[in-house]
Design a protein around this motif. Structure first.
Motif, PDB file in Angstrom:
ATOM      1  N   LYS A 209       0.852  -1.185   0.000  1.00 10.31           N
ATOM      2  CA  LYS A 209       0.000   0.000   0.000  1.00 10.31           C
ATOM      3  C   LYS A 209       0.895   1.245   0.000  1.00 10.31           C
ATOM      4  CE  LYS A 209      -3.979  -0.427   0.533  1.00 10.31           C
ATOM      5  NZ  LYS A 209      -5.043  -0.616  -0.478  1.00 10.31           N
ATOM      6  N   GLY A 306       2.346  -0.309   3.423  1.00 13.89           N
ATOM      7  CA  GLY A 306       1.788  -1.628   3.722  1.00 13.89           C
ATOM      8  C   GLY A 306       2.250  -2.195   5.047  1.00 13.89           C
ATOM      9  N   LYS A 387      -2.677   0.567   9.687  1.00 15.25           N
ATOM     10  CA  LYS A 387      -3.043   0.915   8.308  1.00 15.25           C
ATOM     11  C   LYS A 387      -4.281   0.167   7.830  1.00 15.25           C
ATOM     12  CE  LYS A 387      -2.750   2.181   3.948  1.00 15.25           C
ATOM     13  NZ  LYS A 387      -3.299   3.457   3.480  1.00 15.25           N
ATOM     14  N   PRO A 388      -4.359  -1.179   7.957  1.00 15.85           N
ATOM     15  CA  PRO A 388      -5.584  -1.848   7.492  1.00 15.85           C
ATOM     16  C   PRO A 388      -6.833  -1.431   8.262  1.00 15.85           C
ATOM     17  CG  PRO A 388      -4.065  -3.427   8.504  1.00 15.85           C
ATOM     18  CD  PRO A 388      -3.321  -2.151   8.333  1.00 15.85           C
ATOM     19  N   SER A 391      -7.868   1.886   6.755  1.00 14.02           N
ATOM     20  CA  SER A 391      -8.428   1.700   5.419  1.00 14.02           C
ATOM     21  C   SER A 391      -9.844   1.143   5.464  1.00 14.02           C
ATOM     22  CB  SER A 391      -7.539   0.763   4.601  1.00 14.02           C
ATOM     23  OG  SER A 391      -6.239   1.286   4.459  1.00 14.02           O
ATOM     24  N   HIS A 422      -4.794  -6.249   3.928  1.00 13.81           N
ATOM     25  CA  HIS A 422      -5.088  -4.952   3.316  1.00 13.81           C
ATOM     26  C   HIS A 422      -6.208  -5.021   2.285  1.00 13.81           C
ATOM     27  CE1 HIS A 422      -1.815  -2.830   5.196  1.00 13.81           C
ATOM     28  NE2 HIS A 422      -0.927  -3.683   4.743  1.00 13.81           N
TER      29      HIS A 422
END
Length: 550
Positions: A209, A306, A387-388, A391, A422
Motif C-alpha cells: 500500500k 503496507g 493501516k488496514p 483503510s 489490506h
C-alpha cells in the motif's frame, strides 16, 4: 539494431541508490573490510538531489552504524522538544493528549533533519573510507548471469532520441558487475519492481500500500518559529474522502517543513491530493503560522505504507532489497529512515560473510533472517494493524482499535488483532466516476497556496527534452478510451507535478498528454493508475528534481 557493446567493471558489491539504506550498506561493508570494492550509483545529479523525507529521524539506525556521529559533525542537530497531535475541523482543532499514545509514538530523543543533507554527509563518510560514489548515473537495466541470478546493472546510458534511437552523442553506459547487487532505489523503484516480479518475491506477502507525500519548506516569521516543535494533524480537509494527515516540523534558521500525506487507496477518482494539501494550509492554525512567511522549496514522493505484512522476500539470487525498496516504513510513526539504515547494515553484514566464504550470486538468506527477526521486525510488527484498520474502518476506529493493538503489542510483543489483511491494491481501490461527485477545490491564492506548475519550479526539476519519455504507456488508447470514460482520468489529479493532461478541443477527440519534463519522480502514476497502464522507468542520469535540503 546491433547489440550494444559496453565496457564493464567488477566490484564486490554494487549498490543502486545513494539514500540512507544504500549509503549505510556501503559504510558497513568498508567497516567490515576496507579492501572490499564497493560502488554506489545514484540517478540524481548529486547525492541528496532526489531525497525527500519528512523528516523526524529516529537515531537508532545511525547509532548502530556510526556511534560517534555527533563527534563527526553529522547534520543531526535539532532535537525534538515538543510533540503535538491535533484533530482538525474546518474552522478549529482539538489537541489529542500525548499520554494515551503508546511509547513508540513519542518523538523525544528524535531529531528534525533534512535527510538530503544527512545523506550528503553519509556519502562523505563513505568516500573517506574508499567507497566509489557516482551521482548522475541512472541504472536503467539489470544484467543477469547464466543461472538467472542478478550479476550487475547497466548505468550511465545517455543520448537517446525521443523515439529511442541513438543520437549523435549517444553513450551506451557501462555494465557494473558485483558479487552481490543491492537495490536501494526508494519506493517503487523500477529495478526493484522487476526483481519482485521475476523472482515472485511477494508470493507470501500482502499487497503493498502507498501514500503520496507532498512537502514545502517555508521560512517563517521568527516570532512564530519554535525550533524542535513537531506537529501532526488528521481530519480536515480529507475527512472521510481519504486517509492521511499532515506534518509541521520546526527546524533551525526559522524554517518549517510543511507536509501532507494522502493515502492512495481512496475511492473517489475526483480526489486531488495536491489541492487537498494546498487547502490544508488555509486552516486557521496553519495559515496563522505561515502568514508573513515564504515558501522556498517543494517536492513530492510516494511512501510505502503496507507495513510488516506487505514486506516481500528481501533476498534474491545475486542481491537484496533495502530500505523503501522493501517497504520498511512504520506508518503511524511516519518513519522509515532508521529502518532503511538498519537494513543496509544487515545486508552488508550478510554480504561480507558470504564473500568471506567465497560465495557470490546466491541468496543472502542471513539478511532475510535478520530483517525478519531483528530490530526492523520489532519496529514494524507492533504497528502492523494501524493501516488496514484505517483503510477499512476509518480514522476514529484506527485511533481507538489501532491504539489498543499497539499498546498491547508494546507491552507483550503480541498483536491481539493478529495480522490484518489490506485487501485491494491502491489501483483497484479506485471506483468509477459515476459513483462520485466532482470536488470543487478553491483556486490557489498565490500567497499560502500555489498552482502545481509554479510549485514544481521550486523543486528545480529538469529533464533533457530530446530523450524518450520515461513514463511508458502499455496501451496508448487506455487513458482516453477507458480511464477518461470510466474514471474521469484521475492522472490529471493524482500527479503532484501536473505531468498528465487531457486536452479537449472543440470538434476534436480528447488527447492525453504526458509532460514528462515536470516529473518529480514520485511514482504515484505507477501505483494509482486504475488500469495499471503506466510504468515509471529511469530517465537519463542527473535528470529530475534537484532538492537542496529536503
Amino acid at each position: 539494431m546491433a547489440e550494444i557493446e559496453r565496457e564493464s567493471m567488477e566490484y564486490d558489491v554494487v549498490i543502486v541508490g545513494a539514500g540512507p539504506a544504500g549509503l549505510s550498506a556501503a559504510i558497513r561493508l568498508k567497516q567490515l573490510d576496507a579492501d572490499l570494492q564497493v560502488v554506489v550509483l545514484e540517478k540524481g545529479s548529486e547525492v541528496g538531489a532526489h531525497i525527500l523525507s519528512g523528516a523526524v529521524l529516529d537515531p537508532s539506525g545511525i547509532d548502530a552504524l556510526i556511534p560517534d556521529w555527533k563527534k563527526k559533525g553529522a547534520p543531526i542537530t535539532v532535537p525534538v522538544k515538543k510533540d503535538n497531535f491535533y484533530l482538525l475541523g474546518e474552522a478549529g482543532q482539538v489537541r489529542i493528549p500525548n499520554f494515551p499514545m503508546p511509547p513508540l509514538m513519542n518523538n523525544h530523543g528524535n531529531y528534525i533533519v533534512s535527510m538530503g543533507n544527512v545523506c550528503r554527509w553519509m556519502a562523505e563518510q563513505a568516500e573517506e573510507m574508499g567507497v566509489e560514489i557516482f551521482p548522475g548515473m541512472a541504472c536503467s537495466e539489470l544484467v543477469y548471469g547464466e543461472n538467472g541470478e542478478v550479476k550487475g546493472v547497466v548505468a550511465g546510458e545517455f543520448g537517446k532520441e525521443a523515439d529511442g534511437s541513438h543520437g549523435a552523442n549517444y553513450e551506451p553506459g557501462m555494465e557494473l558487475y558485483g558479487k552481490y547487487v543491492f537495490l536501494s532505489e526508494g519506493v517503487r523503484g523500477s529495478l526493484s519492481k522487476e526483481v519482485i516480479v521475476k523472482y515472485d518475491l511477494s508470493k507470501n506477502s500482502d499487497v503493498q500500500k502507498f501514500g503520496i507525500g507532498m512537502k514545502e519548506i517555508w521560512e517563517i516569521d521568527p516570532a512564530k518559529h519554535k525550533e524542535g516543535t513537531v506537529t501532526h494533524t488528521m481530519g480536515w480537509p480529507l475527512g472521510s474522502n481519504a486517509g492521511g494527515g499532515s506534518f509541521i516540523y520546526h527546524l533551525d534558521n526559522n524554517q518549517v517543513y510543511v507536509g501532507f500525506v494522502v493515502h492512495l487507496n481512496y475511492k473517489n477518482p475526483y480526489i486531488f491530493p495536491y489541492m487537498e494539501f494546498q487547502r490544508f494550509k488555509h486552516h486557521p492554525m496553519v495559515a496563522e503560522l505561515l502568514k508573513g512567511g515564504k515558501r522556498v522549496a517543494y517536492g513530492a514522493r510516494a511512501i510505502s505504507e503496507g507495513g510488516w505484512q506487505s514486506v516481500p522476500k528481501t533476498c534474491f539470487p545475486g542481491g537484496a532489497l533495502l530500505g523503501c525498496s522493501a517497504g520498511l516504513v512504520n506508518v503511524p510513526r511516519i518513519k522509515g529512515n532508521h529502518n532503511a539504515m538498519l537494513s543496509g547494515k544487515a545486508a552488508a553484514e550478510a554480504a561480507y560473510a558470504a564473500i568471506s566464504d567465497g560465495r557470490s550470486g546466491d541468496e543472502l538468506t542471513a539478511y532475510e533472517a535478520d530483517l525478519k527477526s531483528g530490530p526492523v521486525a520489532k519496529d514494524l510488527k507492533r504497528v502492523r494493524n494501524v493501516k488496514p484498520l484505517w483503510s477499512k474502518l476509518g480514522l476514529t476506529a484506527s485511533l481507538v482499535l489501532g491504539g489498543f493493538d499497539m499498546w498491547v503489542a508494546n507491552i507483550t510483543g503480541l498483536n491481539p488483532l493478529g495480522s490484518m489483511k489490506h485487501g485491494k491494491n491502491d489501483a483497484q481501490a479506485t471506483e468509477e466516476a459515476a459513483k462520485h461527485k466532482p470536488i470543487d477545490y478553491p483556486k490557489p491564492d498565490g500567497t499560502l497556496s500555489f498552482d502545481r506548475l509554479t510549485n514544481v519550479s521550486f523543486s528545480m526539476t529538469n529533464h533533457e527534452e530530446s530523450q524518450p519519455a520515461h513514463l511508458h504507456l502499455a496501451d496508448a488508447s487506455i487513458p482516453i478510451a477507458i480511464n477518461l470514460a470510466k474514471y474521469a482520468e484521475p492522472a490529471q489529479r493524482y500527479c503532484p507535478a501536473g505531468v498528465y493532461e487531457v486536452v479537449e478541443e472543440e470538434g476534436k477527440e480528447p488527447r492525453f498528454l504526458i509532460n514528462f519534463q515536470n516529473c518529480v519522480h514520485c511514482k504515484t502514476c505507477d501505483i494509482k493508475d486504475p488500469s495499471q497502464n503506466i510504468t515509471w522507468v529511469t530517465p537519463q542520469g542527473g535528470d529530475g528534481p534537484n532538492y537542496p535540503n529536503m
